[in-house]
Scaffold this motif. Structure first.
Motif, PDB file in Angstrom:
ATOM      1  N   LEU A  40       0.822  -1.203   0.000  1.00 29.74           N
ATOM      2  CA  LEU A  40       0.000   0.000   0.000  1.00 29.74           C
ATOM      3  C   LEU A  40       0.860   1.260   0.000  1.00 29.74           C
ATOM      4  CD1 LEU A  40      -2.810  -0.903   2.560  1.00 29.74           C
ATOM      5  CD2 LEU A  40      -2.998  -0.799   0.080  1.00 29.74           C
ATOM      6  N   PHE A  41       1.866   1.284   0.864  1.00 31.47           N
ATOM      7  CA  PHE A  41       2.716   2.472   0.948  1.00 31.47           C
ATOM      8  C   PHE A  41       3.608   2.618  -0.281  1.00 31.47           C
ATOM      9  CE2 PHE A  41       1.426   2.237   5.373  1.00 31.47           C
ATOM     10  CZ  PHE A  41       1.239   3.574   5.680  1.00 31.47           C
ATOM     11  N   LEU A  42       4.044   1.500  -0.841  1.00 32.60           N
ATOM     12  CA  LEU A  42       4.821   1.567  -2.086  1.00 32.60           C
ATOM     13  C   LEU A  42       3.948   2.083  -3.226  1.00 32.60           C
ATOM     14  CD1 LEU A  42       6.944  -1.718  -1.938  1.00 32.60           C
ATOM     15  CD2 LEU A  42       7.709   0.637  -1.553  1.00 32.60           C
ATOM     16  N   THR A  43       2.679   1.676  -3.238  1.00 37.37           N
ATOM     17  CA  THR A  43       1.751   2.174  -4.251  1.00 37.37           C
ATOM     18  C   THR A  43       1.559   3.678  -4.106  1.00 37.37           C
ATOM     19  OG1 THR A  43       0.571   0.065  -4.367  1.00 37.37           O
ATOM     20  CG2 THR A  43      -0.596   2.018  -5.157  1.00 37.37           C
ATOM     21  N   ALA A  44       1.366   4.146  -2.868  1.00 37.77           N
ATOM     22  CA  ALA A  44       1.182   5.580  -2.624  1.00 37.77           C
ATOM     23  C   ALA A  44       2.413   6.370  -3.079  1.00 37.77           C
ATOM     24  CB  ALA A  44       0.920   5.823  -1.137  1.00 37.77           C
ATOM     25  N   LEU A  45       3.596   5.851  -2.762  1.00 40.89           N
ATOM     26  CA  LEU A  45       4.833   6.521  -3.170  1.00 40.89           C
ATOM     27  C   LEU A  45       4.954   6.545  -4.691  1.00 40.89           C
ATOM     28  CD1 LEU A  45       7.487   7.801  -2.105  1.00 40.89           C
ATOM     29  CD2 LEU A  45       8.516   5.524  -2.269  1.00 40.89           C
ATOM     30  N   ALA A  46       4.629   5.420  -5.325  1.00 39.05           N
ATOM     31  CA  ALA A  46       4.717   5.329  -6.787  1.00 39.05           C
ATOM     32  C   ALA A  46       3.736   6.284  -7.454  1.00 39.05           C
ATOM     33  CB  ALA A  46       4.453   3.898  -7.239  1.00 39.05           C
ATOM     34  N   LEU A  47       2.542   6.436  -6.889  1.00 36.54           N
ATOM     35  CA  LEU A  47       1.565   7.357  -7.464  1.00 36.54           C
ATOM     36  C   LEU A  47       2.097   8.788  -7.461  1.00 36.54           C
ATOM     37  CD1 LEU A  47      -1.752   5.979  -5.928  1.00 36.54           C
ATOM     38  CD2 LEU A  47      -1.118   5.988  -8.349  1.00 36.54           C
ATOM     39  N   GLY A  48       2.778   9.162  -6.382  1.00 41.24           N
ATOM     40  CA  GLY A  48       3.370  10.498  -6.320  1.00 41.24           C
ATOM     41  C   GLY A  48       4.480  10.667  -7.334  1.00 41.24           C
ATOM     42  N   LEU A  49       5.337   9.663  -7.448  1.00 40.94           N
ATOM     43  CA  LEU A  49       6.461   9.732  -8.385  1.00 40.94           C
ATOM     44  C   LEU A  49       5.984   9.720  -9.836  1.00 40.94           C
ATOM     45  CD1 LEU A  49       8.896   7.262  -6.584  1.00 40.94           C
ATOM     46  CD2 LEU A  49       9.252   9.727  -6.872  1.00 40.94           C
ATOM     47  N   LEU A  50       5.045   8.807 -10.147  1.00 43.35           N
ATOM     48  CA  LEU A  50       4.578   8.659 -11.520  1.00 43.35           C
ATOM     49  C   LEU A  50       3.717   9.834 -11.961  1.00 43.35           C
ATOM     50  CD1 LEU A  50       3.655   4.856 -11.452  1.00 43.35           C
ATOM     51  CD2 LEU A  50       5.622   5.907 -12.597  1.00 43.35           C
ATOM     52  N   GLY A  51       3.117  10.507 -11.006  1.00 46.21           N
ATOM     53  CA  GLY A  51       2.287  11.659 -11.350  1.00 46.21           C
ATOM     54  C   GLY A  51       3.074  12.940 -11.524  1.00 46.21           C
ATOM     55  N   GLY A  52       4.403  12.831 -11.628  1.00 49.13           N
ATOM     56  CA  GLY A  52       5.250  14.015 -11.738  1.00 49.13           C
ATOM     57  C   GLY A  52       4.869  14.941 -12.872  1.00 49.13           C
ATOM     58  N   GLY A  53       4.487  14.372 -14.018  1.00 47.45           N
ATOM     59  CA  GLY A  53       4.105  15.196 -15.156  1.00 47.45           C
ATOM     60  C   GLY A  53       2.888  16.046 -14.844  1.00 47.45           C
ATOM     61  N   HIS A  54       1.923  15.459 -14.152  1.00 47.37           N
ATOM     62  CA  HIS A  54       0.724  16.204 -13.768  1.00 47.37           C
ATOM     63  C   HIS A  54       1.074  17.256 -12.723  1.00 47.37           C
ATOM     64  CE1 HIS A  54      -3.559  16.859 -13.430  1.00 47.37           C
ATOM     65  NE2 HIS A  54      -3.483  16.753 -12.113  1.00 47.37           N
ATOM     66  N   CYS A  55       1.999  16.920 -11.820  1.00 42.91           N
ATOM     67  CA  CYS A  55       2.400  17.871 -10.779  1.00 42.91           C
ATOM     68  C   CYS A  55       3.019  19.126 -11.392  1.00 42.91           C
ATOM     69  CB  CYS A  55       3.410  17.230  -9.829  1.00 42.91           C
ATOM     70  SG  CYS A  55       2.697  15.983  -8.739  1.00 42.91           S
ATOM     71  N   ILE A  56       3.883  18.942 -12.402  1.00 39.96           N
ATOM     72  CA  ILE A  56       4.508  20.094 -13.037  1.00 39.96           C
ATOM     73  C   ILE A  56       3.455  20.925 -13.752  1.00 39.96           C
ATOM     74  CG2 ILE A  56       6.008  20.781 -14.938  1.00 39.96           C
ATOM     75  CD1 ILE A  56       8.027  18.816 -14.045  1.00 39.96           C
ATOM     76  N   GLY A  57       2.525  20.250 -14.419  1.00 35.93           N
ATOM     77  CA  GLY A  57       1.489  20.968 -15.133  1.00 35.93           C
ATOM     78  C   GLY A  57       0.588  21.755 -14.204  1.00 35.93           C
ATOM     79  N   MET A  58       0.221  21.159 -13.057  1.00 38.46           N
ATOM     80  CA  MET A  58      -0.702  21.792 -12.128  1.00 38.46           C
ATOM     81  C   MET A  58      -0.012  22.783 -11.192  1.00 38.46           C
ATOM     82  SD  MET A  58      -3.932  21.017 -12.356  1.00 38.46           S
ATOM     83  CE  MET A  58      -4.473  21.416 -10.692  1.00 38.46           C
ATOM     84  N   CYS A  59       1.140  22.380 -10.658  1.00 38.76           N
ATOM     85  CA  CYS A  59       1.759  23.135  -9.566  1.00 38.76           C
ATOM     86  C   CYS A  59       3.114  23.752  -9.912  1.00 38.76           C
ATOM     87  CB  CYS A  59       1.936  22.239  -8.338  1.00 38.76           C
ATOM     88  SG  CYS A  59       0.381  21.597  -7.683  1.00 38.76           S
ATOM     89  N   GLY A  60       3.659  23.411 -11.091  1.00 40.43           N
ATOM     90  CA  GLY A  60       4.975  23.945 -11.436  1.00 40.43           C
ATOM     91  C   GLY A  60       4.980  25.461 -11.476  1.00 40.43           C
ATOM     92  N   GLY A  61       3.953  26.045 -12.124  1.00 39.42           N
ATOM     93  CA  GLY A  61       3.874  27.498 -12.197  1.00 39.42           C
ATOM     94  C   GLY A  61       3.658  28.117 -10.832  1.00 39.42           C
ATOM     95  N   LEU A  62       2.822  27.460 -10.018  1.00 37.93           N
ATOM     96  CA  LEU A  62       2.566  27.963  -8.671  1.00 37.93           C
ATOM     97  C   LEU A  62       3.827  27.913  -7.827  1.00 37.93           C
ATOM     98  CD1 LEU A  62       0.649  28.974  -6.510  1.00 37.93           C
ATOM     99  CD2 LEU A  62      -0.007  26.602  -6.060  1.00 37.93           C
ATOM    100  N   MET A  63       4.592  26.825  -7.976  1.00 33.73           N
ATOM    101  CA  MET A  63       5.835  26.711  -7.221  1.00 33.73           C
ATOM    102  C   MET A  63       6.809  27.818  -7.614  1.00 33.73           C
ATOM    103  SD  MET A  63       7.079  24.830  -4.826  1.00 33.73           S
ATOM    104  CE  MET A  63       8.625  24.377  -4.044  1.00 33.73           C
ATOM    105  N   GLY A  64       6.850  28.129  -8.927  1.00 36.95           N
ATOM    106  CA  GLY A  64       7.703  29.219  -9.387  1.00 36.95           C
ATOM    107  C   GLY A  64       7.259  30.554  -8.811  1.00 36.95           C
ATOM    108  N   ALA A  65       5.936  30.775  -8.775  1.00 30.96           N
ATOM    109  CA  ALA A  65       5.409  32.023  -8.221  1.00 30.96           C
ATOM    110  C   ALA A  65       5.707  32.136  -6.732  1.00 30.96           C
ATOM    111  CB  ALA A  65       3.901  32.092  -8.469  1.00 30.96           C
ATOM    112  N   LEU A  66       5.598  31.020  -6.011  1.00 31.78           N
ATOM    113  CA  LEU A  66       5.897  31.042  -4.583  1.00 31.78           C
ATOM    114  C   LEU A  66       7.379  31.311  -4.337  1.00 31.78           C
ATOM    115  CD1 LEU A  66       3.715  28.071  -3.274  1.00 31.78           C
ATOM    116  CD2 LEU A  66       3.276  30.529  -3.061  1.00 31.78           C
ATOM    117  N   THR A  67       8.227  30.795  -5.237  1.00 38.14           N
ATOM    118  CA  THR A  67       9.667  31.056  -5.103  1.00 38.14           C
ATOM    119  C   THR A  67       9.947  32.540  -5.308  1.00 38.14           C
ATOM    120  OG1 THR A  67      10.182  28.837  -5.903  1.00 38.14           O
ATOM    121  CG2 THR A  67      11.953  30.454  -5.986  1.00 38.14           C
ATOM    122  N   LEU A  68       9.275  33.138  -6.302  1.00 31.85           N
ATOM    123  CA  LEU A  68       9.461  34.571  -6.553  1.00 31.85           C
ATOM    124  C   LEU A  68       8.893  35.417  -5.420  1.00 31.85           C
ATOM    125  CD1 LEU A  68       8.656  34.752 -10.367  1.00 31.85           C
ATOM    126  CD2 LEU A  68      10.904  34.912  -9.267  1.00 31.85           C
ATOM    127  N   ALA A  69       7.985  34.832  -4.621  1.00 35.34           N
ATOM    128  CA  ALA A  69       7.404  35.559  -3.499  1.00 35.34           C
ATOM    129  C   ALA A  69       8.364  35.659  -2.319  1.00 35.34           C
ATOM    130  CB  ALA A  69       6.110  34.883  -3.049  1.00 35.34           C
TER     131      ALA A  69
END
Length: 243
Positions: A6-35
């Protein structure tokens, strides 16, 4: 040892979803860094704030996991546990199809959280610019409620275990899996984006998440995957009976 998959699955979901993370949160992370004030955007001061953001974000995932895990326990107690597992599996399959660029229907689910986000976003803006670690953690905890299909599908899957503490732990592990992508900055972020945009990488990640979804849906195939163990318990008495 039943908890390990179960925990390996949860970890894998986070790792494999990296493309979605960049699409959804990459810009926000950049904005927070500039803040962050310019004189703190290097070395340990920068990393301290970035880690604070993500600590708060992962904490909010855990809180959501505990809340929905309690609801999942109630649903299972009503004898509807298999229905919740089916929903979790279907959402995971939808996420895999989205990552592989085969179907974008999951984005419609993200609209469900936009009403809540409209109330949270103004409060998050009041915390800018970020100058202190507690401020970063609080801002990150608000960021964690950003509408996200990947989070929603993982959240339903985690809550289908029918245990609030286990669900919270699975969501925290999922959050840790997203860290490598969201902590990447500068040239490294560009390289990671280029890698995650490659068709083969996206299809591979999508197929693996689809398999996780199929594994989650109750049926004879689940017992076969788990080597003869039954994965369709209606009333798990302890966290060990999730699969």
């Amino acid at each position: 040892m039943e908890l390990l998959p179960l925990f390996l699955t949860a970890l894998a979901l986070g790792l494999l979803g990296g493309g979605h993370c960049i699409g959804m949160c990459g810009g926000l992370m950049g904005a927070l860094t500039l803040a962050i004030p310019a004189d703190q955007r290097q070395g340990w001061p920068l990393w301290r704030v970035l880690l604070g953001y993500n600590f708060g974000r992962i904490a909010s995932y855990s809180v959501a996991g505990a809340l929905l895990g309690s609801l999942g326990w109630l649903i299972q107690d009503l004898g509807l546990g298999q229905g919740l597992r089916v929903l979790a599996g279907l959402l995971m399959i939808a996420m895999g199809l989205y990552l592989a660029n085969w179907w974008a229907g999951l984005t419609r689910i993200e609209r469900l959280g936009r009403g809540l986000w409209k109330h949270i976003e103004p409060r998050a803006r009041k915390l800018l610019p970020v100058t202190r670690l507690p401020q970063a953690i609080l801002l990150g905890s608000l960021w964690g409620w950003l509408p996200c299909g990947l989070v929603y599908s993982t959240l339903v899957w985690a809550s289908s275990q029918g245990d609030a503490v286990l669900s919270a732990g699975l969501m925290a592990t999922f959050g840790l899996g997203t860290l490598p992508t969201l902590l990447a900055t500068g040239l490294l972020a560009n390289r990671m984006m280029a890698l995650l945009r490659k068709r083969l990488v996206r299809i591979t990640a999508g197929l693996m998440i689809i398999l996780f979804g199929i594994w989650t849906i109750p049926g004879p195939h689940t017992a076969w995957v788990m080597g003869g163990q039954h994965g369709t318990h209606e009333h798990p008495a302890t966290p060990h009976s999730g699969h």
